[in-house]
Design an enzyme around this catalytic site. Structure first.
Site, PDB file in Angstrom:
ATOM      1  CE  LYS A 150      -4.204  -2.016   1.710  1.00  0.00           C
ATOM      2  NZ  LYS A 150      -5.059  -2.288   2.844  1.00  0.00           N
ATOM      3  CE  LYS A 177      -6.391  -8.593  -1.246  1.00  0.00           C
ATOM      4  NZ  LYS A 177      -6.526  -7.975   0.065  1.00  0.00           N
ATOM      5  CE  LYS A 202     -13.458  -3.739   1.051  1.00  0.00           C
ATOM      6  NZ  LYS A 202     -13.003  -3.298   2.377  1.00  0.00           N
TER       7      LYS A 202
END
Ligand code: AMP
Length: 331
Positions: free
Chosen positions: A113, A196, A199
């Site tokens: 991130k 993965k 969202k």
């Protein structure tokens, strides 16, 4: 026999995905009666990247309604917002002092991130995010934390810090165990089955199934899912990640084994297999969406959250007091 404690949380950032449901929420729902169960909206975790206040509010309500639609039962589970139980912040701060910079720098999620935040500089909140998660878990004397594979490292850090604290200051925290279900613990992006399902999705959302997607869109996404040229429905994550991902989705929803799926599709093509996945996922999402509309009522959701926080807070307060006593902050 005294029931043990189960706890999990989801960030109210973006719409929930089939990955969230299969990797975390479903496992929780299936076990909620066997434990003293807590599920929280990780709203403090959501502000590690700036949000418009109105959008965050909507996302929080959305998330609670979605939990309920997925089967979380507020009479059996305490459903609450992390920010409503102030002990989370205090214990999170205390736990930062038990943590080494190196431990936090090694967190895979931080590495991933922080790469996305490099333009404006990496947020400190993102760095200390795991210590807040440690507090989330330890406050409730949690024994089991059902999460997807991506969160395993954070629960391991929780165990390390609980052990360190207990050794230094005396037995204060219960050691939690992570629960990662054998199937569906990492649902992959349908367009890029090496990543993965997230969202936020770089493939125009074609690779992510959102729980609120309209059913025709869901079917299109599944029919267009990337597979391979082997033409054999076989579970092999390394060589056939796309097909294996669809098999995981099917198996997690229906409980059918991979072997049985493989046997049924011997000599058959991917088209027929994908159609079955479409049917099963569509039925699941149709049910969830119908229930979502029933629960999407702010007055109802406010009262569930207030009740959940009221029931959760005494245990959090007790644990924090134990920690303060151990540290010498309280006599
Ligand atoms: P998050 O959306 O990051 O707040 O994650 C909430 C929960 O969903 C965590 O337990 C994650 O491990 C789980 N989760 C998120 N994405 C996936 C996925 N693609 N497959 C399996 N579990 C997931």
């Amino acid at each position: 026999m005294n029931k043990k404690v189960m706890l999990t949380g989801v960030r109210p950032s973006g719409n929930l995905t089939l990955g969230n449901y299969l990797g975390a929420i479903k496992n929780f729902v299936d076990k909620q009666e066997d434990y003293i169960s807590y599920i929280f909206i990780a709203d403090l975790h959501a502000i590690t990247s700036p949000k418009k206040p109105q959008a965050l509010q909507e996302a929080i309500y959305n998330c609670v309604a979605m939990y309920l639609a997925c089967g979380v039962d507020p009479t059996k589970t305490m459903v609450f917002k992390q920010s409503d139980v102030l002990e989370h912040g205090t214990l999170g701060f205390i736990m930062t002092f038990q943590t080494k910079m190196g431990e936090l720098s090694r967190m895979t999620q931080f590495k991933y991130k922080s790469m996305q935040q490099t333009k404006e500089g990496v947020n400190t909140g993102l760095f200390v995010y795991p210590t807040l998660m440690v507090a989330d878990i330890l406050l409730y004397n949690t024994s089991i934390v059902p999460v997807g594979k991506d969160q395993q490292q954070h629960v391991e850090l929780t165990r390390d810090l609980a052990e360190r604290f207990n050794k230094r200051y005396g037995n204060t925290f219960v050691m939690p165990d992570v629960y990662i279900a054998p199937v569906g613990n990492k649902i992959l992006n349908l367009q890029n089955p090496l990543e993965k399902m997230n969202k936020s999705d770089n493939s125009n959302n074609k690779g992510t199934i959102f729980l609120m997607d309209d059913i025709e869109t869901v079917k299109k996404k599944i029919m267009q899912a990337k597979t391979d040229t082997l033409s054999c429905v076989h579970f092999d994550e390394e060589n056939q990640p796309g097909i294996s991902n669809l098999m995981s989705i099917l198996s997690k929803i229906t409980n059918e084994s991979f072997e049985s799926i493989e046997n049924r599709y011997k000599g058959k093509g991917y088209g027929e297999f994908k159609k079955e996945v479409c049917e099963v996922v569509s039925t699941l999402l149709t049910n969830i969406q119908q229930r979502f509309h029933k629960f999407n009522n702010k007055t109802l959701l406010d009262s569930i959250l207030a009740d959940g926080a009221k029931r959760a807070q005494p245990t959090a307060q007790e644990t924090l007091q134990r920690a303060k006593l151990a540290l010498g902050l309280q006599s």
